[in-house]
Scaffold this motif. Structure first.
Motif, PDB file in Angstrom:
ATOM      1  N   SER A 120      -0.610  43.061  42.802  1.00 42.47           N
ATOM      2  CA  SER A 120       0.099  43.587  43.920  1.00 42.47           C
ATOM      3  C   SER A 120       0.349  45.245  43.851  1.00 42.47           C
ATOM      4  O   SER A 120       0.364  45.757  42.848  1.00 42.47           O
ATOM      5  CB  SER A 120       1.395  43.321  43.946  1.00 42.47           C
ATOM      6  OG  SER A 120       2.266  43.771  44.762  1.00 42.47           O
TER       7      SER A 120
ATOM      8  N   ALA B 182       0.926  41.593  48.884  1.00 48.23           N
ATOM      9  CA  ALA B 182       0.549  40.463  48.330  1.00 48.23           C
ATOM     10  C   ALA B 182      -0.569  39.803  49.204  1.00 48.23           C
ATOM     11  O   ALA B 182      -0.457  40.113  50.652  1.00 48.23           O
ATOM     12  CB  ALA B 182       1.635  39.593  48.377  1.00 48.23           C
TER      13      ALA B 182
ATOM     14  N   SER C 108       1.970  35.630  50.371  1.00 51.57           N
ATOM     15  CA  SER C 108       3.127  36.171  51.073  1.00 51.57           C
ATOM     16  C   SER C 108       3.729  35.588  51.970  1.00 51.57           C
ATOM     17  O   SER C 108       5.054  35.679  52.469  1.00 51.57           O
ATOM     18  CB  SER C 108       2.467  37.579  51.627  1.00 51.57           C
ATOM     19  OG  SER C 108       1.520  37.244  52.788  1.00 51.57           O
TER      20      SER C 108
END
Length: 152
Positions: free
Chosen positions: A58, A37, A42
């Motif tokens: 992703s 991510a 994230s």
């Protein structure tokens, strides 16, 4: 194809947020799978992500190293206390519908992951279905080890 996995967890309302982060997702998936991510996502709790748009792509990494799929995140709905509905796609799956329901009962809760997927190559679904079930059963085993509880 569809399947569902549930666990009863000893999880306080304050700890529910830990179930809704990319680091929490990767903790559940490890050591078999890791999802990448961008840093902006994230470090943010999923309930802070926008709904109704593709957020990012992703890489799905086998053992955290080998790329096996590319997943486009699209969150349909998010509720800080009750879970989320993801309606994504990937190179392998034209549909990936993942609903995580969190039903609280005092200091415990029931977490249910319901998954429906549709492979771009239909016969591949018969190969991947047991793999996906294994991964989600593993995720719940990890959850139970962190929060103490039982499968249901």
């Amino acid at each position: 194809m569809k399947f569902e996995v549930s666990s009863n967890l000893e999880l306080s309302p304050e700890d529910i947020s830990a179930l809704l982060t990319m680091s929490g997702v990767n903790r559940e998936l490890g050591p078999f799978i890791r999802m990448t991510a961008p840093p902006v996502w994230s470090n943010k709790a999923i309930f802070e992500w926008p709904k109704g748009e593709v957020l990012f792509s992703s890489w799905i990494l086998l053992f955290g190293i080998f790329p096996i799929d590319r997943h486009k995140f699209f969150l349909q709905s998010i509720d800080r206390q009750r879970g989320f509905v993801e309606e994504s796609s990937s190179l392998i799956n034209k549909l990936w519908h993942h609903r995580r329901n969190i039903d609280r009962n005092g200091a415990s809760c029931r977490v249910t992951d319901a998954v429906e997927f549709q492979c771009r190559l239909p016969l591949l679904a018969y190969i991947l279905a047991p793999v996906y079930r294994f991964i989600f059963k593993h995720r719940h085993k990890v959850l139970r080890s962190y929060y103490g509880a039982s499968a249901s």
